[in-house]
Each structure stands twice: as structure tokens, then as C-alpha cells.
Scaffold this motif. Structure first.
Motif, PDB file in Angstrom:
ATOM      1  N   VAL A  43     108.889  13.927 -79.565  1.00 44.80           N
ATOM      2  CA  VAL A  43     109.346  12.954 -78.326  1.00 44.80           C
ATOM      3  C   VAL A  43     108.487  11.721 -78.383  1.00 44.80           C
ATOM      4  O   VAL A  43     109.122  10.639 -77.824  1.00 44.80           O
ATOM      5  N   PHE A  44     107.185  11.715 -78.382  1.00 42.26           N
ATOM      6  CA  PHE A  44     106.403  10.398 -78.499  1.00 42.26           C
ATOM      7  C   PHE A  44     107.145   9.474 -79.511  1.00 42.26           C
ATOM      8  O   PHE A  44     107.376   8.125 -79.386  1.00 42.26           O
ATOM      9  N   GLU A  45     107.588   9.981 -80.764  1.00 42.01           N
ATOM     10  CA  GLU A  45     108.128   9.032 -81.652  1.00 42.01           C
ATOM     11  C   GLU A  45     109.320   8.631 -81.192  1.00 42.01           C
ATOM     12  O   GLU A  45     109.903   7.175 -81.383  1.00 42.01           O
ATOM     13  N   ASN A  46     110.304   9.280 -80.443  1.00 39.56           N
ATOM     14  CA  ASN A  46     111.356   8.585 -79.930  1.00 39.56           C
ATOM     15  C   ASN A  46     111.268   7.790 -78.877  1.00 39.56           C
ATOM     16  O   ASN A  46     112.085   6.770 -78.694  1.00 39.56           O
ATOM     17  N   LEU A  47     110.270   7.935 -78.063  1.00 37.90           N
ATOM     18  CA  LEU A  47     110.102   7.197 -76.662  1.00 37.90           C
ATOM     19  C   LEU A  47     109.050   5.920 -76.839  1.00 37.90           C
ATOM     20  O   LEU A  47     109.525   4.845 -76.273  1.00 37.90           O
ATOM     21  N   VAL A  48     108.280   6.011 -77.968  1.00 43.18           N
ATOM     22  CA  VAL A  48     107.214   4.895 -77.962  1.00 43.18           C
ATOM     23  C   VAL A  48     106.839   4.603 -79.286  1.00 43.18           C
ATOM     24  O   VAL A  48     105.851   4.710 -79.690  1.00 43.18           O
ATOM     25  N   PRO A  49     107.973   4.560 -80.283  1.00 38.91           N
ATOM     26  CA  PRO A  49     107.492   4.507 -81.780  1.00 38.91           C
ATOM     27  C   PRO A  49     106.490   3.536 -81.929  1.00 38.91           C
ATOM     28  O   PRO A  49     106.643   2.198 -81.577  1.00 38.91           O
ATOM     29  N   GLY A  50     105.637   3.769 -82.932  1.00 36.41           N
ATOM     30  CA  GLY A  50     104.856   2.655 -83.412  1.00 36.41           C
ATOM     31  C   GLY A  50     103.664   2.243 -82.262  1.00 36.41           C
ATOM     32  O   GLY A  50     102.790   1.383 -82.545  1.00 36.41           O
ATOM     33  N   LYS A  51     103.793   2.945 -81.019  1.00 36.26           N
ATOM     34  CA  LYS A  51     102.894   2.496 -80.032  1.00 36.26           C
ATOM     35  C   LYS A  51     101.618   3.762 -79.690  1.00 36.26           C
ATOM     36  O   LYS A  51     101.085   3.475 -78.640  1.00 36.26           O
ATOM     37  N   PHE A  52     101.481   4.632 -80.553  1.00 29.92           N
ATOM     38  CA  PHE A  52     100.591   5.775 -80.492  1.00 29.92           C
ATOM     39  C   PHE A  52      99.996   6.220 -81.902  1.00 29.92           C
ATOM     40  O   PHE A  52     100.735   6.084 -82.717  1.00 29.92           O
ATOM     41  N   SER A  53      98.739   6.843 -81.647  1.00 32.02           N
ATOM     42  CA  SER A  53      98.295   7.437 -83.022  1.00 32.02           C
ATOM     43  C   SER A  53      98.128   9.046 -82.608  1.00 32.02           C
ATOM     44  O   SER A  53      97.830   9.354 -81.327  1.00 32.02           O
ATOM     45  N   TRP A  54      98.313   9.787 -83.379  1.00 31.57           N
ATOM     46  CA  TRP A  54      98.466  11.406 -83.337  1.00 31.57           C
ATOM     47  C   TRP A  54      97.172  12.039 -84.122  1.00 31.57           C
ATOM     48  O   TRP A  54      97.456  11.848 -85.228  1.00 31.57           O
ATOM     49  N   GLU A  55      96.278  12.636 -83.679  1.00 38.31           N
ATOM     50  CA  GLU A  55      95.209  13.286 -84.541  1.00 38.31           C
ATOM     51  C   GLU A  55      94.913  14.551 -83.960  1.00 38.31           C
ATOM     52  O   GLU A  55      94.380  14.744 -82.767  1.00 38.31           O
ATOM     53  N   TYR A  56      94.983  15.687 -84.726  1.00 43.41           N
ATOM     54  CA  TYR A  56      94.783  16.994 -84.413  1.00 43.41           C
ATOM     55  C   TYR A  56      93.108  16.896 -84.476  1.00 43.41           C
ATOM     56  O   TYR A  56      92.515  16.463 -85.332  1.00 43.41           O
ATOM     57  N   LEU A  57      92.553  17.379 -83.304  1.00 45.42           N
ATOM     58  CA  LEU A  57      91.037  17.698 -83.448  1.00 45.42           C
ATOM     59  C   LEU A  57      90.602  19.063 -83.593  1.00 45.42           C
ATOM     60  O   LEU A  57      89.763  19.359 -83.943  1.00 45.42           O
ATOM     61  N   GLN A  58      91.784  20.008 -83.491  1.00 45.42           N
ATOM     62  CA  GLN A  58      91.510  21.598 -83.574  1.00 45.42           C
ATOM     63  C   GLN A  58      92.830  22.045 -83.525  1.00 45.42           C
ATOM     64  O   GLN A  58      93.950  21.719 -82.831  1.00 45.42           O
ATOM     65  N   LYS A  59      92.948  22.980 -84.556  1.00 41.52           N
ATOM     66  CA  LYS A  59      94.445  23.544 -85.174  1.00 41.52           C
ATOM     67  C   LYS A  59      94.161  25.138 -85.048  1.00 41.52           C
ATOM     68  O   LYS A  59      94.113  25.620 -86.064  1.00 41.52           O
ATOM     69  N   GLY A  60      94.250  25.706 -83.649  1.00 44.44           N
ATOM     70  CA  GLY A  60      94.190  26.974 -83.514  1.00 44.44           C
ATOM     71  C   GLY A  60      93.292  28.115 -84.303  1.00 44.44           C
ATOM     72  O   GLY A  60      92.312  27.492 -84.839  1.00 44.44           O
ATOM     73  N   PRO A  61      93.453  29.456 -84.137  1.00 44.88           N
ATOM     74  CA  PRO A  61      94.549  29.907 -83.847  1.00 44.88           C
ATOM     75  C   PRO A  61      94.795  30.093 -82.463  1.00 44.88           C
ATOM     76  O   PRO A  61      95.786  30.472 -81.832  1.00 44.88           O
ATOM     77  N   ASP A  62      93.787  30.031 -81.495  1.00 45.39           N
ATOM     78  CA  ASP A  62      93.726  30.330 -80.166  1.00 45.39           C
ATOM     79  C   ASP A  62      93.902  29.214 -79.476  1.00 45.39           C
ATOM     80  O   ASP A  62      94.198  29.052 -78.041  1.00 45.39           O
TER      81      ASP A  62
END
Length: 97
Positions: A51-70
Motif C-alpha cells: 500500500v505504501f509503495e502504491n501511495l508514496v513510491p520512493g518516499k519511504f523506507s521499510w525495515e523490520y526490527l522484529q519478525k515474530g512469531p508473536d
């Protein structure tokens, strides 16, 4: 919502699903260029990245800080001025036109 000098933390686990997207994008719109927010959830929010890529392409970065499991934590940083939903975020000083 918890805000520090460098990041805003949104724990969306406590919100009904229908309120999460509005809060996330209004928070993103309010970020200054270079500002970031952290989203905390009980499952992966990978579809939101599209959704971010569609609405604001190239205007954000995405970084996982923690990936589950909970617990999932994602840092989203605004790169330059960005608009979502056709409205100016105000970070560039423009009037949205």
C-alpha cells in the motif's frame, strides 16, 4: 501512540482493524522528512508495504526490527516530502497544489 524525539511508536494491536490504516497513514503524513515511526503488531504487516509503495513510491523506507512469531515491529521512515491520499503532508511547506 508513543512519541520520542526520533520516532513515533504505534502499537496497533490494541486498535480495531478498521482504524489501523487511517492512524498509520495520518501518522506518516505528519512525519517530517527523515522522521520515522515504528509499528508494533501481532502479525506481519507485509501487505501494508505494498500500500505504501502504491501511495508514496520512493518516499519511504521499510525495515523490520522484529519478525515474530508473536510480535512484529517495523520501522517506516519518510524520505523527502510525501503525499498520501492526494493531500500534502506539509513537510515541504507547500500547500498541496
Amino acid at each position: 501512540m508513543n512519541q520520542t524525539a526520533t520516532a513515533t511508536t504505534l502499537d496497533v494491536r490494541v486498535l480495531p482493524c478498521e482504524q489501523r490504516r487511517e492512524l498509520i497513514f495520518s501518522t506518516f503524513d505528519g512525519l517530517a522528512a527523515g522522521g520515522s515511526m515504528e509499528i508494533v503488531n501481532d502479525h506481519d504487516i507485509k501487505p501494508l508495504q505494498g500500500v505504501f509503495e502504491n501511495l508514496v513510491p520512493g518516499k519511504f523506507s521499510w525495515e523490520y526490527l522484529q519478525k515474530g512469531p508473536d510480535l512484529w515491529r517495523v520501522a517506516i521512515t519518510k524520505i523527502g516530502a510525501a503525499r498520501t491520499g492526494g493531500q500534502c503532508c506539509g513537510s515541504c511547506g507547500g500547500d498541496g497544489h
